[in-house]
Enzyme design. Structure first.
Site, short mmCIF file in Angstrom:
data_model
loop_
_atom_site.label_atom_id
_atom_site.label_comp_id
_atom_site.label_asym_id
_atom_site.label_seq_id
_atom_site.Cartn_x
_atom_site.Cartn_y
_atom_site.Cartn_z
N GLY B 70 0.81 -1.22 0.00
CA GLY B 70 0.00 0.00 0.00
C GLY B 70 0.84 1.27 0.00
N SER B 71 1.93 1.27 0.76
CA SER B 71 2.75 2.49 0.86
C SER B 71 3.34 2.85 -0.50
CB SER B 71 3.88 2.30 1.87
OG SER B 71 3.33 2.20 3.17
N ASN B 151 -7.50 4.03 8.94
CA ASN B 151 -6.87 2.84 9.50
C ASN B 151 -6.92 2.78 11.02
OD1 ASN B 151 -5.10 5.12 8.95
ND2 ASN B 151 -3.49 3.92 9.91
N CYS B 324 3.66 6.32 23.34
CA CYS B 324 4.62 5.27 23.65
C CYS B 324 4.55 4.11 22.68
CB CYS B 324 4.41 4.77 25.07
SG CYS B 324 5.17 5.90 26.24
#
Lengths: 145, 396
Positions: B70-71, B151, B324
């Site tokens: 996808g990227s 997402n 975090c």
């Protein structure tokens, strides 16, 4: 694994969780915006930390470092507690990931803040340069924004 | 017991996808560019996979380009449309503030190259309207890129309406449909989508493979230079086993789309109902329209990473938008974009289900989250301050 076994142990089974109602000194450091706040309660008799409790809002390493810091100073003279470094906490936990080191800085600062509170409450003279404030820790940029 | 509820991160491969791959590793291992029979058998398989992926999307096979995921598809779509627009003096792009980083970071790169980027505010509901897109389009707009479904929070955007607006205004429309493909019916022609990115591992296919749909007539700019694969637009020997796995997975997901949606929606809504019983909790994004398996909630007074680790200890695999877990000091840009303050965004939990999950698992998750949230609140100085009225609740 992200964390050492020791970190996971102190995170999943934290020591000294709680509040001391008649604490000799209380220190709170951190910022909810940054995602971690530590509050340490000290009970001090004859300059010795006879009891210590903590409350922490934060990630696994924030809870583990709080737990370890309280273990390291329990039963110790106040002067020794003041010598607690974040490095000692990290070593006692068998290390922390680099981006979690600021949690150990918070633990050191929380202990110092609690001692400072004890000194202030009891009119005990102390060296102010031993107590840098949160604003100057330099480890957390988003505190300032 | 282990319950996997992180299907937006990745999914378990389906049997069909695995079975579709093995013969292309064992027997038909040829390079599709080779002229001998093993190579040509692989070339035929590649053509077959392209036809099958195209059919699911309502596209032509020639409009499908296989990528590494996808990227890469997002990068290539955006760079291509920007390059095409710039040739005509168009250097403005419309997108949203809660896109995936594959889109946002590509837009950042273009901004440094002189493009002007308008990021629309997704509001608290997590939904952009076609009217807002229309209002942002200018004469020099080269591209509108709006994700199909978010997402992190799972909200679904009105893609067909945005597509219609873009068509009317003559602007290229790209959608990052990584979270939507295989879960929502998509027809690129009916919805006026010019470019679409997808990733196989989000619908039980293999990792490291995806596709870019690009309507005929829009020229692609190469991101990877080299051989003439993918009609000269994406160099590198095709990952045939992964492509075959993706084709099998997309067909299977597409065939079961209605059945899965029905099952998942029930589980999702029960999860939202159960977790909403936790005081001072809030669902992130509107409940509808939302991906069938996606839930994202904030719990005031706690931090997400410790919540995740304790849930993991109870056998529940989930994710969070806390700082975090992101490796930075800032919490999720999506939660900030929908208006959650930092301290609340740190206490987020994302649970994303698939059809393999059961209602019994959902009940277990609800119980586990309730226990862990209560435990962490008990040791949280923030929670004590809220309870004692020293601080005001952000979430009522």
């Amino acid at each position: 694994m992200l964390y050492s076994k020791k970190v996971m142990d102190h995170f999943q089974h934290p020591r000294n969780v709680g509040i001391i109602e008649d604490a000799s000194g209380v220190g709170e450091v951190g910022n909810a915006k940054c995602g971690d706040i530590m509050k340490i309660y000290l009970k001090i008799d004859n300059d010795v930390i006879t009891d210590v409790k903590f409350n922490t809002f934060g990630c696994g390493s924030a809870i583990a470092t709080s737990s370890m810091a309280t273990e390291l100073i329990k039963g110790k003279p106040v002067s020794e507690a003041l010598e607690l470094t974040n490095k000692a906490v990290v070593e006692a936990l068998d290390g922390l990931p680099a981006h979690k080191l600021h949690c150990s800085v918070l633990a050191e600062e929380a202990v110092k803040a609690a001692v400072k509170d004890y000194y202030d409450k009891n009119g005990i003279e102390y060296d102010h340069t031993l107590f840098p404030d949160c604003e100057n820790c330099g480890s957390c940029d988003s505190c300032k924004s | 017991m282990q319950i996997y509820a992180d299907n937006a991160a990745t999914t378990k491969m389906s049997r069909a996808a695995i079975d579709a791959m093995t013969s292309y590793m064992n027997e038909v291992y040829g390079n599709p560019s080779s002229l001998h029979s093993i190579g040509q058998t692989a070339a035929e398989a590649l053509m077959d996979a392209r036809e099958r992926v195209a059919a699911v999307l309502g596209a032509k096979p020639r409009e499908i380009y296989f990528t590494s995921g996808g990227s890469e598809a997002d990068n290539q779509a955006i760079i291509s449309a920007a390059t095409f627009g710039a040739k005509k003096g168009k250097k403005h792009i419309v997108s949203t503030a809660f896109e995936h980083h594959a889109v946002l970071h590509t837009l950042d790169k273009l901004r440094k190259q002189g493009f002007e980027i308008t990021l629309l505010d997704p509001h608290e509901c997590g939904i952009i309207t076609a009217e807002e897109v229309a209002a942002a389009i200018r004469d020099d707009t080269a591209l509108v890129t709006v994700m199909y479904a978010n997402n992190e929070i799972g909200t679904i955007q009105p893609i067909a309406e945005i597509g219609a607006v873009c068509k009317e205004r003559g602007v290229i429309f790209h959608t990052d449909a990584v979270q939507a493909v295989g879960h929502i019916k998509i027809n690129v022609k009916e919805q006026n989508i010019d470019m679409l990115s997808l990733s196989a591992h989000k619908f039980h296919g293999p990792k490291g493979v995806g596709a870019l749909y690009c309507r005929l007539g829009i020229p692609l700019t190469n991101i990877i230079e080299g051989g003439a694969q993918e009609r000269g637009k994406r160099a590198g020997t095709e990952n045939i086993p992964a492509i075959m796995g993706m084709a099998a997975a997309i067909e299977e997901a597409s065939a079961k789309i209605d059945e899965n949606r029905e099952k998942l929606t029930k589980m999702r809504d029960r999860l939202i109902e159960g977790l909403s019983e936790i005081p001072h909790s809030i669902l992130n994004g509107a409940q509808n329209p939302r991906l069938p398996g996606s839930v994202n909630m904030c719990f005031e007074g706690i931090e997400g990473e410790s919540l995740l680790l304790l849930l993991d200890a109870k056998g529940v695999c989930a994710s969070s938008g806390s700082a975090c877990t992101s490796g930075s000091l800032d919490p999720s840009h999506v939660l900030l974009a929908i208006g959650r303050p930092h301290e609340v965004a740190h206490g987020s939990l994302r649970l994303t289900l698939c059809e393999d999950n059961t209602m019994e698992e959902v009940e277990y998750i609800i119980k586990a989250v309730k226990e862990v949230v209560a435990y962490l609140r008990e040791m949280s100085p923030v929670w004590h301050d809220l309870k004692e009225g020293k601080k005001k609740y952000v979430i009522q």
